[in-house]
Design a protein around this motif. Structure first.
Motif, PDB file in Angstrom:
ATOM      1  N   PRO A  97      45.698 -10.411 -53.458  1.00  0.00           N
ATOM      2  CA  PRO A  97      44.370 -10.792 -54.167  1.00  0.00           C
ATOM      3  C   PRO A  97      43.072 -10.862 -53.169  1.00  0.00           C
ATOM      4  O   PRO A  97      41.946 -10.424 -53.127  1.00  0.00           O
ATOM      5  N   GLU A  98      43.548 -11.482 -51.971  1.00  0.00           N
ATOM      6  CA  GLU A  98      42.498 -11.472 -50.776  1.00  0.00           C
ATOM      7  C   GLU A  98      41.936 -10.378 -50.127  1.00  0.00           C
ATOM      8  O   GLU A  98      41.233 -10.178 -49.138  1.00  0.00           O
ATOM      9  N   ASP A  99      42.734  -9.204 -50.527  1.00  0.00           N
ATOM     10  CA  ASP A  99      42.190  -7.880 -50.021  1.00  0.00           C
ATOM     11  C   ASP A  99      41.086  -7.426 -50.920  1.00  0.00           C
ATOM     12  O   ASP A  99      40.518  -6.195 -50.573  1.00  0.00           O
ATOM     13  N   THR A 100      40.566  -8.003 -51.895  1.00  0.00           N
ATOM     14  CA  THR A 100      39.315  -7.721 -52.720  1.00  0.00           C
ATOM     15  C   THR A 100      38.299  -7.534 -52.066  1.00  0.00           C
ATOM     16  O   THR A 100      37.809  -8.593 -51.463  1.00  0.00           O
ATOM     17  N   ALA A 101      37.696  -6.514 -52.082  1.00  0.00           N
ATOM     18  CA  ALA A 101      36.461  -6.360 -51.134  1.00  0.00           C
ATOM     19  C   ALA A 101      35.989  -4.767 -51.501  1.00  0.00           C
ATOM     20  O   ALA A 101      36.473  -4.033 -51.886  1.00  0.00           O
ATOM     21  N   VAL A 102      34.640  -4.758 -51.090  1.00  0.00           N
ATOM     22  CA  VAL A 102      34.163  -3.278 -50.847  1.00  0.00           C
ATOM     23  C   VAL A 102      34.515  -3.066 -49.515  1.00  0.00           C
ATOM     24  O   VAL A 102      34.163  -3.422 -48.464  1.00  0.00           O
ATOM     25  N   TYR A 103      35.113  -1.703 -49.517  1.00  0.00           N
ATOM     26  CA  TYR A 103      35.378  -1.119 -48.162  1.00  0.00           C
ATOM     27  C   TYR A 103      34.543  -0.030 -47.860  1.00  0.00           C
ATOM     28  O   TYR A 103      34.292   0.946 -48.471  1.00  0.00           O
ATOM     29  N   TYR A 104      34.307  -0.177 -46.617  1.00  0.00           N
ATOM     30  CA  TYR A 104      33.128   0.923 -45.932  1.00  0.00           C
ATOM     31  C   TYR A 104      34.002   1.772 -44.913  1.00  0.00           C
ATOM     32  O   TYR A 104      34.595   0.898 -43.916  1.00  0.00           O
ATOM     33  N   CYS A 105      33.621   2.941 -44.843  1.00  0.00           N
ATOM     34  CA  CYS A 105      33.877   3.600 -43.747  1.00  0.00           C
ATOM     35  C   CYS A 105      33.025   3.667 -42.794  1.00  0.00           C
ATOM     36  O   CYS A 105      31.774   3.807 -43.190  1.00  0.00           O
ATOM     37  N   ASN A 106      33.268   4.505 -41.389  1.00  0.00           N
ATOM     38  CA  ASN A 106      32.298   4.542 -40.535  1.00  0.00           C
ATOM     39  C   ASN A 106      32.753   5.374 -39.523  1.00  0.00           C
ATOM     40  O   ASN A 106      34.054   5.839 -39.502  1.00  0.00           O
ATOM     41  N   TYR A 152      27.569   6.275 -38.208  1.00  0.00           N
ATOM     42  CA  TYR A 152      27.296   6.409 -39.768  1.00  0.00           C
ATOM     43  C   TYR A 152      28.191   5.664 -40.528  1.00  0.00           C
ATOM     44  O   TYR A 152      29.263   5.453 -40.108  1.00  0.00           O
ATOM     45  N   TRP A 153      27.513   5.215 -41.708  1.00  0.00           N
ATOM     46  CA  TRP A 153      28.395   4.318 -42.447  1.00  0.00           C
ATOM     47  C   TRP A 153      28.355   5.275 -43.916  1.00  0.00           C
ATOM     48  O   TRP A 153      27.462   5.805 -44.275  1.00  0.00           O
ATOM     49  N   GLY A 154      29.622   5.049 -44.696  1.00  0.00           N
ATOM     50  CA  GLY A 154      29.665   5.774 -45.997  1.00  0.00           C
ATOM     51  C   GLY A 154      29.215   4.403 -46.824  1.00  0.00           C
ATOM     52  O   GLY A 154      28.614   3.345 -46.381  1.00  0.00           O
ATOM     53  N   GLN A 155      29.233   4.677 -48.481  1.00  0.00           N
ATOM     54  CA  GLN A 155      28.668   4.038 -49.082  1.00  0.00           C
ATOM     55  C   GLN A 155      29.201   2.814 -49.816  1.00  0.00           C
ATOM     56  O   GLN A 155      28.878   1.794 -50.197  1.00  0.00           O
TER      57      GLN A 155
END
Length: 119
Positions: free
Chosen positions: A86-95, A108-111
């Motif tokens: 559950p603590e992995d819950t998050a918005v994940y961004y790539c760069n 540069y970052w993804g959405q």
């Protein structure tokens, strides 16, 4: 130039997901690529990075559960996430550290893609 992340969703604790992030546009080269995440009310944090040569680095909280990889021919980075908590819950961004014609190097970052771990 853009980075497009995909693969997020809802998964039960102990489950798995695979995130993908593809860079597109006029790109000369990509050095390091990585994944970060931001949980509600928290700062964005490093999850994992990978160099063009394949050297990886992980946050302690995800070591032995997550695996970062990349396909240089496809300008794509992946994040295989196993044994999710559950603590992995998050918005994940790539760069990605990209070298762009006429602009030179830059990060540069993804959405972002939402990962929710819940029963």
């Amino acid at each position: 130039v853009q980075l497009q992340a995909s693969g997020g969703g809802l998964v039960q604790p102990g489950g798995f997901l695979r995130l993908s992030c593809a860079a597109s546009g006029s790109i000369i080269s990509i050095n390091s690529m990585g994944w970060y995440r931001q949980a509600p009310g928290k700062q964005r944090e490093l999850v994992a990075t990978i160099t063009i040569g394949g050297t990886t680095n992980y946050a302690d909280s995800v070591k032995d559960r997550f695996t970062i990889s990349r396909d240089n021919a496809k300008n794509t980075v992946y994040l295989q996430m196993n044994s999710l908590k559950p603590e992995d819950t998050a918005v994940y961004y790539c760069n990605g550290d990209l070298y762009i014609p006429y602009r030179g190097p830059g990060r540069y970052w993804g959405q972002g893609t939402l990962v929710t771990v819940s029963s």
